[in-house]
Design an enzyme around this catalytic site. Structure first.
Site, short mmCIF file in Angstrom:
data_model
loop_
_atom_site.label_atom_id
_atom_site.label_comp_id
_atom_site.label_asym_id
_atom_site.label_seq_id
_atom_site.Cartn_x
_atom_site.Cartn_y
_atom_site.Cartn_z
N THR A 18 0.84 -1.20 0.00
CA THR A 18 0.00 0.00 0.00
C THR A 18 0.87 1.26 0.00
O THR A 18 0.59 2.22 -0.72
CB THR A 18 -0.92 0.00 1.24
OG1 THR A 18 -1.78 -1.14 1.15
CG2 THR A 18 -1.77 1.25 1.30
N HIS A 21 2.19 1.69 -3.43
CA HIS A 21 1.13 2.21 -4.31
C HIS A 21 0.95 3.72 -4.11
O HIS A 21 0.77 4.46 -5.07
CB HIS A 21 -0.19 1.49 -4.03
CG HIS A 21 -0.25 0.10 -4.60
ND1 HIS A 21 -1.12 -0.87 -4.12
CD2 HIS A 21 0.46 -0.49 -5.58
CE1 HIS A 21 -0.93 -1.99 -4.80
NE2 HIS A 21 0.02 -1.78 -5.69
N HIS A 37 1.40 2.92 8.30
CA HIS A 37 0.13 2.56 8.93
C HIS A 37 0.23 1.23 9.67
O HIS A 37 -0.77 0.68 10.09
CB HIS A 37 -0.98 2.49 7.86
CG HIS A 37 -0.69 1.49 6.78
ND1 HIS A 37 0.03 1.82 5.66
CD2 HIS A 37 -0.97 0.18 6.68
CE1 HIS A 37 0.17 0.74 4.90
NE2 HIS A 37 -0.42 -0.27 5.50
N GLU A 38 1.47 0.70 9.83
CA GLU A 38 1.66 -0.59 10.53
C GLU A 38 2.68 -0.35 11.63
O GLU A 38 3.85 -0.69 11.46
CB GLU A 38 2.20 -1.64 9.54
CG GLU A 38 1.36 -1.82 8.28
CD GLU A 38 1.95 -2.86 7.31
OE1 GLU A 38 3.05 -3.36 7.57
OE2 GLU A 38 1.28 -3.15 6.31
N CYS A 66 -16.14 7.12 10.83
CA CYS A 66 -16.78 8.36 11.31
C CYS A 66 -17.80 8.09 12.42
O CYS A 66 -18.11 8.97 13.21
CB CYS A 66 -17.42 9.10 10.15
SG CYS A 66 -18.99 8.39 9.56
N CYS A 72 -21.38 2.86 9.16
CA CYS A 72 -20.98 2.81 10.57
C CYS A 72 -22.17 2.40 11.43
O CYS A 72 -22.04 1.58 12.35
CB CYS A 72 -20.43 4.16 11.02
SG CYS A 72 -18.75 4.47 10.42
N GLY A 236 -5.64 -9.58 -2.49
CA GLY A 236 -4.60 -8.72 -3.06
C GLY A 236 -5.22 -7.45 -3.64
O GLY A 236 -6.41 -7.41 -3.94
ZN LIG Z 1 -0.04 -2.28 5.07
ZN LIG Z 2 -18.86 6.14 8.81
#
Ligand SMILES: [Zn+2]
Ligand SMILES: [Zn+2]
Length: 316
Positions: A18, A21, A37-38, A66, A72, A236
């Site tokens: 990611t 990308h 993000h990890e 949100c 959500c 993937g």
């Molecule tokens: Zn990742």
């Molecule tokens: Zn939401």
């Protein structure tokens, strides 16, 4: 810091496809933004959050829903219409420090290594994928791609009760790892006919096929090697706009289920438990560490397939 926010000193931050990308412009992002993000780290400042103190070790769930949109309210937080992510839309973990809302924090289990802490996020996505694949005890599970996610899926499929696991991967080093992690049948697609090999072993095709490559050819192959009534999971990530031809009768007469799996709704805790219990072995993931200044080198290594998992360690 705003109320409810804490300051995390980042110990380890994984790099994945990611991030590549995003850097290459092929994925959603909101630049300028700090990627990552990890990640996991230590609370440098716990703010005024009750129950948290400086020094607590935490992992960060990057995905922020949100809470009030249609999805959500239906409990489908990962499909949130306003979904944002640390390291994608908001400054993330490829830094010495990162400000995070307490809602995104998970306290690390006692004794967990920082490598394991950085793997909680990617493994949590695979846990969601395993949930959606609906593996029954005794199933044959075929996994296309032996990268980090394919090898995590292999371990989870075994935990979920697969009687036969098949892993398809062209790179020899990754096939060797798959063997060590217990794959029953390992196929080299550059020298073997994948469909013929799977049919020869199973008679009918795989009960479950999980695509962990993100290329049109392997998405198509996943459909080709599933048995009638089987499940094909697109795990993937293909580049945006890519399409594949699908014969509707293959889905109709064969009662195929094609399912997508996206991020990690409420799977962080189980992911941490699996890593802590050694059901997913961080030590066998061929992890390579880079200092923060080595981030470009880490990206290059990932792009060239030289490493399986690259982890940035900003404090070193
Ligand atoms: Zn990742
Ligand atoms: Zn939401």
């Amino acid at each position: 810091m705003n109320p409810g926010e804490v300051l995390v000193r980042v110990d380890a931050c994984g790099i994945c496809g990611t991030d590549l990308h995003i850097v290459e412009g092929a994925s959603r992002s909101n630049p300028p933004v700090v990627l990552g993000h990890e990640y996991c780290g230590v609370l440098e400042d716990a703010g005024k959050v009750p129950g948290l103190t400086a020094g607590t070790r935490v992992a960060v769930d990057p995905n922020i829903s949100c809470g009030s949109c249609y999805y959500c309210r239906r409990g489908l937080v990962h499909l949130c219409q306003n979904l944002r992510a640390l390291g994608v839309d908001i400054d993330g973990g490829m830094a010495e420090y990162c400000i995070v809302s307490e809602q995104q924090l998970h306290v690390l289990p006692e004794g967990m290594t920082t490598d394991e802490g950085a793997l909680i996020e990617p493994v949590s996505c695979a846990v969601h994928g395993i949930d959606l694949a609906r593996i029954s005890v005794g199933d044959t599970v075929a996994i296309l791609g032996g990268g980090t996610m394919g090898l995590v899926m292999l371990q989870l499929a075994r935990s979920a009760g697969a009687a036969l696991t098949i892993l398809v991967e062209p790179v020899e080093a990754k096939r060797t790892l798959a063997r060590r992690l217990g794959a029953d049948l390992i196929v080299d697609p550059s020298h073997e006919d994948v469909r013929a090999t799977v049919i020869e072993r199973t008679g009918v095709g795989a009960d479950i096929v999980i695509e962990c490559v993100g290329k049109p050819a392997t998405m198509q192959q996943a459909i080709d090697i599933a048995r009638r009534g089987g499940v094909v999971e697109f795990f993937g990530v293909c580049p945006v706009g890519v399409t594949i031809p699908v014969e509707p009768n293959r889905v109709y007469f064969g009662e195929l289920t094609i399912v997508g799996s996206y991020v990690n709704p409420h799977t962080f805790t189980r992911s941490a438990a699996l890593l802590r219990a050694g059901k997913v072995r961080a030590s066998d993931m061929m992890i390579q560490h880079f200092p923060l200044e080595g981030v470009h080198e880490a990206f290059t290594a990932l792009r060239e397939g030289k490493t399986l998992k690259s982890i940035i360690t900003p404090q070193q």
